[in-house]
Write a protein that holds these residues in place. Structure first.
Motif, PDB file in Angstrom:
ATOM      1  N   ASP A 553      67.965  16.170  47.446  1.00  0.00           N
ATOM      2  CA  ASP A 553      66.952  15.931  48.628  1.00  0.00           C
ATOM      3  C   ASP A 553      65.393  15.596  48.210  1.00  0.00           C
ATOM      4  O   ASP A 553      64.650  15.855  48.850  1.00  0.00           O
ATOM      5  CB  ASP A 553      66.860  17.368  49.698  1.00  0.00           C
ATOM      6  N   GLY A 554      65.692  15.224  46.915  1.00  0.00           N
ATOM      7  CA  GLY A 554      64.206  15.045  46.607  1.00  0.00           C
ATOM      8  C   GLY A 554      63.295  16.047  46.102  1.00  0.00           C
ATOM      9  O   GLY A 554      62.066  15.904  45.530  1.00  0.00           O
ATOM     10  N   SER A 555      63.784  17.346  46.256  1.00  0.00           N
ATOM     11  CA  SER A 555      62.880  18.344  45.847  1.00  0.00           C
ATOM     12  C   SER A 555      63.003  18.599  44.444  1.00  0.00           C
ATOM     13  O   SER A 555      63.791  18.321  43.607  1.00  0.00           O
ATOM     14  CB  SER A 555      63.425  19.849  46.814  1.00  0.00           C
ATOM     15  N   ILE A 556      62.189  19.561  43.846  1.00  0.00           N
ATOM     16  CA  ILE A 556      62.060  19.720  42.502  1.00  0.00           C
ATOM     17  C   ILE A 556      63.135  20.380  41.864  1.00  0.00           C
ATOM     18  O   ILE A 556      63.295  20.155  40.582  1.00  0.00           O
ATOM     19  CB  ILE A 556      60.754  20.826  42.564  1.00  0.00           C
ATOM     20  N   LYS A 557      63.918  21.040  42.928  1.00  0.00           N
ATOM     21  CA  LYS A 557      65.172  21.374  42.245  1.00  0.00           C
ATOM     22  C   LYS A 557      66.435  20.547  41.988  1.00  0.00           C
ATOM     23  O   LYS A 557      67.472  20.754  41.179  1.00  0.00           O
ATOM     24  CB  LYS A 557      65.609  22.930  43.058  1.00  0.00           C
ATOM     25  N   ASP A 558      66.274  19.215  42.254  1.00  0.00           N
ATOM     26  CA  ASP A 558      67.304  18.289  41.930  1.00  0.00           C
ATOM     27  C   ASP A 558      67.332  18.248  40.411  1.00  0.00           C
ATOM     28  O   ASP A 558      66.674  18.377  39.677  1.00  0.00           O
ATOM     29  CB  ASP A 558      66.766  17.017  42.465  1.00  0.00           C
ATOM     30  N   GLU A 623      53.761  22.096  42.870  1.00  0.00           N
ATOM     31  CA  GLU A 623      54.980  22.284  42.584  1.00  0.00           C
ATOM     32  C   GLU A 623      56.023  21.580  43.038  1.00  0.00           C
ATOM     33  O   GLU A 623      57.372  22.046  43.005  1.00  0.00           O
ATOM     34  CB  GLU A 623      55.027  23.946  42.734  1.00  0.00           C
ATOM     35  N   ALA A 624      55.930  20.681  44.036  1.00  0.00           N
ATOM     36  CA  ALA A 624      56.748  20.108  44.729  1.00  0.00           C
ATOM     37  C   ALA A 624      57.059  18.496  44.301  1.00  0.00           C
ATOM     38  O   ALA A 624      58.134  17.764  44.418  1.00  0.00           O
ATOM     39  CB  ALA A 624      56.474  20.079  46.046  1.00  0.00           C
ATOM     40  N   LEU A 636      58.758  11.603  43.542  1.00  0.00           N
ATOM     41  CA  LEU A 636      59.802  12.951  43.535  1.00  0.00           C
ATOM     42  C   LEU A 636      60.591  13.260  42.279  1.00  0.00           C
ATOM     43  O   LEU A 636      60.664  12.358  41.373  1.00  0.00           O
ATOM     44  CB  LEU A 636      60.690  12.896  44.901  1.00  0.00           C
ATOM     45  N   LYS A 637      61.165  14.264  42.330  1.00  0.00           N
ATOM     46  CA  LYS A 637      62.070  14.566  41.186  1.00  0.00           C
ATOM     47  C   LYS A 637      63.100  13.561  40.855  1.00  0.00           C
ATOM     48  O   LYS A 637      63.574  13.388  39.835  1.00  0.00           O
ATOM     49  CB  LYS A 637      62.672  16.066  41.456  1.00  0.00           C
ATOM     50  N   MET A 640      62.089  10.839  38.915  1.00  0.00           N
ATOM     51  CA  MET A 640      62.161  11.229  37.668  1.00  0.00           C
ATOM     52  C   MET A 640      63.696  11.310  37.071  1.00  0.00           C
ATOM     53  O   MET A 640      63.600  10.952  35.784  1.00  0.00           O
ATOM     54  CB  MET A 640      61.407  12.675  37.325  1.00  0.00           C
ATOM     55  N   LEU A 641      64.325  11.754  37.832  1.00  0.00           N
ATOM     56  CA  LEU A 641      65.702  11.684  37.193  1.00  0.00           C
ATOM     57  C   LEU A 641      66.200  10.212  36.856  1.00  0.00           C
ATOM     58  O   LEU A 641      67.101  10.100  35.898  1.00  0.00           O
ATOM     59  CB  LEU A 641      66.665  12.313  38.168  1.00  0.00           C
ATOM     60  N   VAL A 642      66.098   9.401  37.688  1.00  0.00           N
ATOM     61  CA  VAL A 642      66.262   8.018  37.503  1.00  0.00           C
ATOM     62  C   VAL A 642      65.678   7.502  36.270  1.00  0.00           C
ATOM     63  O   VAL A 642      66.202   6.857  35.539  1.00  0.00           O
ATOM     64  CB  VAL A 642      65.738   7.133  38.590  1.00  0.00           C
ATOM     65  N   LYS A 643      64.516   7.940  35.929  1.00  0.00           N
ATOM     66  CA  LYS A 643      64.024   7.617  34.591  1.00  0.00           C
ATOM     67  C   LYS A 643      64.610   8.402  33.520  1.00  0.00           C
ATOM     68  O   LYS A 643      64.867   7.773  32.315  1.00  0.00           O
ATOM     69  CB  LYS A 643      62.508   8.073  34.506  1.00  0.00           C
TER      70      LYS A 643
END
Ligand code: HEM
Length: 688
Positions: A553-558, A623-624, A636-637, A640-643
């Motif tokens: 959902d784009g949140s930091i916990k992804d 923090e988000a 969003l997180k 960063m994961l795509v990166k």
């Protein structure tokens, strides 16, 4: 190529290619925009025509009443064996991610074929092989397994609702790797103590279909077994009534096999030549060892009835160690009580009835007990519940009724989340006119990003594992979907579209409007012209979205493995996903609680998003969310994961280098993905 990581093979079922769109075909040739044919997802063997199912059934009936000396039938009837085959093939289905089930026929492959619970089912499949050979590609293995079990129930006097054909065979067992026990399952859904596994796994014990029959961790504790039964059947979307009906209906038939304690021999993944050779006596017939329990549940194991429930209630049951060395239950030896007996499996003598800990558990839970009493006293009600539960068990992974084929399909069931029928092309609105109205709306209101996000939120619930979700039905208008945090702001886009909906009224469904709204918004922002196939219809409520809340959902916990899994479940390739995400993150702001935008020009669809993600240095902003160093660019997180995930980064890099490539991939991905749930227009295509 499907998206996958070398360490984490995430093969999934596949979205069949769309062969035609009645709406587009009804247009004049110059207006006709045929849908993309070369769907990268198609890997299934879809037979050009379906076998005559009645003829298959009569072949199955002949087989049922035969006996092959290599694996002699118990009681002269393979019926119970085939019921178990179909149950174990279907019972791996789990709602948590839609994986499992008999569609794909993956019980032929590892890991499923070597599960302890599937011991000796290789023999059932071998018995059915000549029928498969006779009908060739017109009959899938998945259909054959389920039809064999269903026909057996009917032949033994049981009630049947119908049969939904159309399962498509997989080439290998990779789509079952996440079910375990495998390295992939350990990564995706680790289970600390096998016997106490939790969701997303469908079972408490990896390698079994649901629960340990002997009781929790092998303890004959019927009180503690009941919650496990409820928990695990619940993970398959079965309520108490369905659970009790299924277990009692299943165990109306056949017997357990555990002639001596020596065991069944090695599973196919350890002994390919002679799997489960059977280490008691001759290894077959009355010497067979399958589960290690021994005995039938009823006195007439090839006859459907409610004796199982009557015996559960009518006797006191004691646990003991049976001949196979496992805890099982026998009728308490009391004065004036004689344990009922039925014929021995080879017809020579008799055998006492028995129960498993999981069977006895049904009398230890107050809700289950009520149902046991009801079914013991009302055969008709039991039959009614059983036939519906069996159909649900075996068809749940098939998705909407539009995927069912053949002339035995019963009326649509609640679990198929019915939609109104697709209107004929001539009754549909002229979608070019709708395009015009949406374009006008967009030129007067700055809602392009909202319309594009609404369409994505509506469509991205689709999972090709069990064909649930997608925008057809427009369930995003209802709870639970409209309340999910990830869908914040959907109401703004829906209100913006209201004027267009009012203009075309019932000739235009919300689902067509939402998809077309997003399509036009992307085109107007700079995207390529995309093909649109109208004809979606609207659901009456949001029930079809019960299990589909996005885990990303784009949140930091992804997290990367959840993202990879989510992409696989949607049936997207890495390139398709990155293009679709890039489109969403090119337009508008991060929204909700977040600050800023991903790009400097939030109204244009170009490749700036990819240039930013691949070139800028981002750090945690709060923090988000993240912010690019020295730039007014946020992320969003997920970005960063795509990166970070090499396979996604590779695509983002290509799109950063080549804007036209991005726009091409996006247009194709958008068209295919938004039609992935359109089984109403899918034709049967020959393919091998
Ligand atoms: C057999 C366990 C639910 C149908 C068996 C066996 C076990 C077992 C241990 C013996 C296998 C062998 O040794 O040959 C369980 C447990 C269940 C469950 C723990 C859930 C709590 C079901 C359901 C059905 C079913 C839902 C079908 C609707 C059968 C049939 C057999 C069987 C027909 C007899 C097979 C034969 O005679 O070869 N089950 N079962 N079971 N089960 Fe179940």
């Amino acid at each position: 190529m499907k998206f996958g990581l070398s360490a984490l093979v995430l093969a999934t079922l596949a979205i069949p290619a769309l062969s035609s769109c009645p709406y587009l075909e009804s247009l004049t040739p110059e207006r006709q925009l045929s849908l993309k044919q070369d769907n990268p997802h198609t890997s299934h063997k879809v037979p050009a025509e379906l076998a005559d199912l009645h003829s298959v059934k009569s072949d199955i009936v002949s087989l049922l009443h035969s006996s092959d000396p290599k694996w002699p039938s118990d009681y002269g009837n393979y019926g119970p064996f085939f019921v178990r085959l179909a149950w174990h093939c279907s019972g791996s289905y789990r709602t948590s991610d839609g994986r499992g089930g008999c569609d794909g026929g993956r019980q032929r492959f590892d890991p499923e074929r070597s599960w302890d619970d599937n011991t000796n089912l290789d023999k059932a499949r071998a018995l059915l092989a000549p029928i498969k050979e006779k009908y060739g590609l017109t009959l899938s293995w998945g259909d054959l397994f389920v039809l064999a079990g269903t026909t057996a129930i009917e032949d033994m006097g049981g009630p049947i609702l119908g049969f939904c054909a159309g399962r498509q065979d997989d080439d290998d067992g990779s789509a079952s790797l996440p079910l375990g026990p495998t390295a992939e399952q350990e990564i995706l859904a680790p289970c600390e103590t096998n016997g106490e596994c939790e969701e997303p796994l469908g079972t408490t014990t990896v390698g079994l279909i649901y629960v340990n029959p002997e009781g929790p961790m092998g303890e004959p504790d019927a009180d503690r077994s009941a919650p496990q039964v409820r928990d695990t059947f619940g993970r398959m979307a079965m309520n108490d009534t369905e659970t009790v009906a299924l277990i009692g209906g299943g165990h109306a038939f056949g017997k357990t096999h555990g002639a001596c304690p020596s065991g069944p021999g090695l599973p196919p993944n350890q002994d390919e030549e002679n799997p489960w050779s059977g280490e008691c006596g001759t290894g077959v017939g009355v010497d067979a060892f399958t589960s290690g329990f021994e005995g039938p549940w009823t006195t007439q194991p090839t006859q459907f009835d409610n004796e199982y429930f009557k015996s559960l209630l009518g006797f006191k049951w004691d646990s003991w160690i049976g001949p196979g060395g496992h805890n099982q239950w026998q009728v308490r030896k009391e004065q004036n009580v004689t344990a009922p007996t039925g014929p021995a499996a080879d017809g020579d003598g008799t055998q006492e009835i028995m129960m498993l800990t999981s069977d006895v558990s049904l009398t230890r839970d107050p809700e289950y007990l009520k149902l046991v009493k009801e079914f013991a006293g009302d055969l008709e009600e039991f039959e009614n519940q059983f036939k519906h539960a069996w159909y649900k068990l075996t068809s749940r992974d098939m998705g909407p009724i539009t995927r069912c084929e053949g002339d035995m399909v019963p009326e649509v069931q609640e679990f198929q989340y019915p939609l109104p029928e697709t209107p004929s092309a001539k009754d549909l609105v002229d979608f070019e006119e709708v395009r015009g109205s949406v374009e006008k709306l967009l030129s007067e209101n700055d809602v392009g990003a909202e319309l594009s996000k609404l369409a994505w939120s509506c469509g991205s619930t689709f999972r090709e594992t069990d064909y649930l979700g997608g925008c057809n039905g427009a369930r995003i208008r209802f709870s639970p979907g409209k309340d999910w945090k990830v869908n914040e702001g959907a109401d703004i886009a829906l209100s913006a579209l209201q004027s267009v909906k009012d203009e075309f009224r019932e000739k235009l469904s919300w689902s067509d409007l939402i998809v077309l709204g997003g399509t036009v918004a992307l085109e107007k922002a700079g995207g390529k012209k995309m093909k649109f196939c109208g004809g979606r219809t609207d659901a009456a409520d949001g029930s079809g979205w019960d299990y589909l809340e996005p885990k990303i959902d784009g949140s930091i916990k992804d997290d990367s493995k959840v993202l990879i899994d989510a992409i696989a479940k949607m049936g997207l390739t890495a390139g398709e996903y990155v293009a679709l995400l890039g489109a969403q993150h090119s337009l508008g702001n991060l929204g909700g609680e977040y600050e800023g935008a991903w790009t400097s020009n939030t109204k244009v669809l170009d490749n700036e998003y990819f240039l930013n993600v691949m070139n800028l240095d981002y750090g945690l902003y709060n923090e988000a969310q993240y912010k690019a160093e020295g730039e007014d660019i946020y992320a969003l997180k997920t970005d960063m994961l795509v990166k970070q995930i090499p396979e996604l980064a590779a695509k983002a890099f290509d799109f950063a280098a080549d804007e036209s490539l991005f726009l091409d991939v996006l247009a194709n991905a958008w068209e295919n993905f938004f039609n992935a749930d359109r089984f109403d227009i899918e034709g049967r295509e020959a393919e091998y």
